[in-house]
Design a protein around this motif. Structure first.
Motif, PDB file in Angstrom:
ATOM      1  N   GLN A  80      -5.652  -1.424  -5.599  1.00  0.00           N
ATOM      2  CA  GLN A  80      -4.942  -2.188  -4.479  1.00  0.00           C
ATOM      3  C   GLN A  80      -6.022  -3.315  -4.180  1.00  0.00           C
ATOM      4  O   GLN A  80      -5.657  -4.376  -3.882  1.00  0.00           O
ATOM      5  CB  GLN A  80      -4.610  -1.093  -3.488  1.00  0.00           C
ATOM      6  CG  GLN A  80      -4.183  -1.835  -2.163  1.00  0.00           C
ATOM      7  CD  GLN A  80      -4.023  -0.816  -1.099  1.00  0.00           C
ATOM      8  OE1 GLN A  80      -3.401   0.256  -1.244  1.00  0.00           O
ATOM      9  NE2 GLN A  80      -4.572  -1.077   0.037  1.00  0.00           N
ATOM     10  N   PRO A 102       0.847  -1.252   0.081  1.00  0.00           N
ATOM     11  CA  PRO A 102      -0.129  -0.045   0.020  1.00  0.00           C
ATOM     12  C   PRO A 102       0.780   1.367   0.052  1.00  0.00           C
ATOM     13  O   PRO A 102       0.539   2.284  -0.528  1.00  0.00           O
ATOM     14  CB  PRO A 102      -0.933  -0.235   1.358  1.00  0.00           C
ATOM     15  CG  PRO A 102      -0.997  -1.620   1.675  1.00  0.00           C
ATOM     16  CD  PRO A 102       0.266  -2.204   1.082  1.00  0.00           C
ATOM     17  N   MET A 103       2.136   1.007   0.418  1.00  0.00           N
ATOM     18  CA  MET A 103       2.785   2.322   0.544  1.00  0.00           C
ATOM     19  C   MET A 103       3.410   2.655  -0.490  1.00  0.00           C
ATOM     20  O   MET A 103       3.373   3.748  -1.080  1.00  0.00           O
ATOM     21  CB  MET A 103       3.757   2.312   1.663  1.00  0.00           C
ATOM     22  CG  MET A 103       4.746   3.410   1.830  1.00  0.00           C
ATOM     23  SD  MET A 103       5.430   3.307   3.727  1.00  0.00           S
ATOM     24  CE  MET A 103       6.980   3.863   3.536  1.00  0.00           C
ATOM     25  N   GLU A 109      -7.081   9.151  -5.949  1.00  0.00           N
ATOM     26  CA  GLU A 109      -6.928   8.176  -4.546  1.00  0.00           C
ATOM     27  C   GLU A 109      -7.912   6.964  -4.768  1.00  0.00           C
ATOM     28  O   GLU A 109      -7.360   5.907  -4.399  1.00  0.00           O
ATOM     29  CB  GLU A 109      -7.345   8.968  -3.293  1.00  0.00           C
ATOM     30  CG  GLU A 109      -6.851   8.231  -1.918  1.00  0.00           C
ATOM     31  CD  GLU A 109      -5.724   7.818  -1.600  1.00  0.00           C
ATOM     32  OE1 GLU A 109      -4.595   8.514  -2.339  1.00  0.00           O
ATOM     33  OE2 GLU A 109      -5.278   7.116  -0.786  1.00  0.00           O
ATOM     34  N   GLN A 127     -12.636   1.189   3.190  1.00  0.00           N
ATOM     35  CA  GLN A 127     -11.938   2.341   2.844  1.00  0.00           C
ATOM     36  C   GLN A 127     -12.798   3.606   2.865  1.00  0.00           C
ATOM     37  O   GLN A 127     -12.312   4.697   3.150  1.00  0.00           O
ATOM     38  CB  GLN A 127     -11.401   2.106   1.266  1.00  0.00           C
ATOM     39  CG  GLN A 127     -10.451   1.217   1.248  1.00  0.00           C
ATOM     40  CD  GLN A 127      -8.929   1.728   1.446  1.00  0.00           C
ATOM     41  OE1 GLN A 127      -8.901   2.825   2.193  1.00  0.00           O
ATOM     42  NE2 GLN A 127      -7.796   0.662   1.520  1.00  0.00           N
ATOM     43  N   GLY A 166       1.850   5.816  -6.856  1.00  0.00           N
ATOM     44  CA  GLY A 166       0.632   6.172  -7.862  1.00  0.00           C
ATOM     45  C   GLY A 166       0.017   4.728  -8.552  1.00  0.00           C
ATOM     46  O   GLY A 166      -0.749   4.635  -9.086  1.00  0.00           O
ATOM     47  N   LYS A 202       1.054   4.274  -2.816  1.00  0.00           N
ATOM     48  CA  LYS A 202       0.694   5.674  -2.506  1.00  0.00           C
ATOM     49  C   LYS A 202       1.625   6.460  -2.963  1.00  0.00           C
ATOM     50  O   LYS A 202       1.502   7.821  -3.378  1.00  0.00           O
ATOM     51  CB  LYS A 202       0.592   5.745  -0.995  1.00  0.00           C
ATOM     52  CG  LYS A 202      -0.069   7.004  -0.548  1.00  0.00           C
ATOM     53  CD  LYS A 202      -0.348   6.780   1.220  1.00  0.00           C
ATOM     54  CE  LYS A 202      -1.045   7.898   1.759  1.00  0.00           C
ATOM     55  NZ  LYS A 202      -2.387   7.445   2.225  1.00  0.00           N
ATOM     56  N   ARG A 229      -6.330   4.457  -7.184  1.00  0.00           N
ATOM     57  CA  ARG A 229      -5.291   3.667  -6.511  1.00  0.00           C
ATOM     58  C   ARG A 229      -5.831   2.559  -5.498  1.00  0.00           C
ATOM     59  O   ARG A 229      -5.532   1.552  -5.414  1.00  0.00           O
ATOM     60  CB  ARG A 229      -4.447   4.698  -5.564  1.00  0.00           C
ATOM     61  CG  ARG A 229      -3.428   5.551  -6.336  1.00  0.00           C
ATOM     62  CD  ARG A 229      -2.244   6.070  -5.643  1.00  0.00           C
ATOM     63  NE  ARG A 229      -2.489   7.042  -4.861  1.00  0.00           N
ATOM     64  CZ  ARG A 229      -2.696   8.229  -5.290  1.00  0.00           C
ATOM     65  NH1 ARG A 229      -2.307   8.699  -6.532  1.00  0.00           N
ATOM     66  NH2 ARG A 229      -2.890   9.315  -4.510  1.00  0.00           N
ATOM     67  N   ILE A 230      -6.973   3.045  -4.880  1.00  0.00           N
ATOM     68  CA  ILE A 230      -7.399   2.261  -3.865  1.00  0.00           C
ATOM     69  C   ILE A 230      -8.318   1.052  -4.590  1.00  0.00           C
ATOM     70  O   ILE A 230      -7.963  -0.096  -4.168  1.00  0.00           O
ATOM     71  CB  ILE A 230      -8.457   3.151  -2.771  1.00  0.00           C
ATOM     72  CG1 ILE A 230      -7.697   3.615  -1.991  1.00  0.00           C
ATOM     73  CG2 ILE A 230      -9.373   1.973  -2.180  1.00  0.00           C
ATOM     74  CD1 ILE A 230      -8.587   4.947  -1.177  1.00  0.00           C
TER      75      ILE A 230
END
Ligand code: G3D
Ligand code: MG
Length: 304
Positions: A242, A107-108, A235, A269, A114, A111, A238-239
């Protein structure tokens, strides 16, 4: 020094899994049991020449070592900006460090960069300390992560290479080949295609409420709604990417039993993004109903 492709790679993973030792083994062919705890980031360089499609290619690797502790999120993150590839390193004597790759480090990475559409290598290090029980378990865990997160990347590798390894910085086992596999993928990673990128784009263009209730359009509908609810579009994208990987969805046929956990992850989320818990749960219930409705609808067989 040969002119070549310049690529930045980063080793990520919890403290003491052996990141610094792996780099020392690869770059210097050294291993030291002396205290080598990393202070801050260190960059090592290595020029690697590989044969790609019958031609010699030189890659100038810049290998970034990382402070392994939590709580340094900001300084860690700025260090791996611009990475072209990553090694995600865990320790066979601590299987929780494999879980942490998914819970924290991926996840990092997503983040900061991207995207996780970069070559990834999954490593369980200290194989010399592995047992008949722990080694197969770790291997299965790596295989699972690799299968869900390395989308579109494996096609870049000749068959003899893998993207997951049990390594030992101590004996040197599998260290060189792991770096070589990563370097190989870096040579043509721009051409990698993440099959979900197109799906997500398509989902955003889907007309809602259409009569087609195939599994794929249910996924599209969920993605579309999540974007609407989340607010921050970048965002949200991205979520979604993931959580699709986390749920292990298949882009051609997102299986129902995986779609439901996917809606749970999205709900988490939404709550994290300050949606009222009850509202988020109501939304999830509606998604589950949508999925179940689709289950009860007979589908025509897929075209061959
Ligand atoms: P890190 O950079 O991920 O924090 P280090 O990890 O490279 O500093 O390694 C942490 C400890 O694990 C070190 O021991 C190192 O010697 C040991 N280690 C690293 N790789 C291996 C390996 O493949 N096998 C074995 N048996 N040990 C390994 P110390 O004692 O210095 O803490
Ligand atoms: Mg270190």
């Amino acid at each position: 020094m040969p002119e070549g492709l310049k690529k930045k790679i980063v080793l990520l993973g919890d403290s003491a899994v052996g990141k610094t030792s792996l780099i020392n083994r690869y770059v210097l062919n050294e291993y030291s049991d002396d205290y080598i705890s990393t202070v801050g980031t260190k960059v090592s360089k290595k020029d690697v020449t590989l044969e790609v499609d019958g031609e010699d290619r030189t890659v100038n690797l810049m290998i970034w070592d990382m402070l392994g502790q939590d709580g340094y999120m900001l300084s860690q993150a700025s260090q791996f900006e611009g990475s072209h590839g990553a090694m995600l390193v865990a320790d066979v004597t601590r299987p929780d460090t494999i879980d942490r790759l998914e819970k924290y480090w991926i996840p990092m990475l997503l983040k900061v960069l991207g995207t996780i559409r970069i070559p990834l290598i999954f490593i369980a290090n200290k194989a010399d300390l592995g047992t008949r029980d722990s080694l197969p378990t770790c291997w299965d865990m790596l295989k699972d992560l690799d299968g869900r997160y390395n989308l579109g990347m494996k096609e870049l590798l000749p068959e003899e290479f893998n993207t997951k390894f049990l390594t030992s910085a101590k004996t040197g086992g599998n260290v060189e080949i792991a770096f070589t596999a990563l370097t190989y993928m870096l040579c043509n990673s721009e051409s990698a295609v993440d099959p979900f990128d197109d799906r997500i784009k398509e989902a955003l263009m889907t007309e809602l409420g259409s009569e087609d209730t195939s599994r794929v359009s249910v996924l599209d509908q969920i993605i579309y709604e999540f974007y609407g609810l989340y607010g921050d579009q970048e965002e949200a994208g991205r979520i979604i990417r993931q959580e699709i990987a986390r749920a292990g969805l298949d882009h051609k046929d997102p299986l129902t039993h995986k779609l439901i956990p996917f809606t749970e992850y999205l709900t988490e989320q939404l709550v994290r993004n300050d949606m009222e818990v009850e509202e988020a749960l109501a939304r999830q219930k509606a998604w589950v109903a949508l999925i179940r409705g689709m289950l009860n609808t007979k589908r025509p067989p897929l075209a061959p």
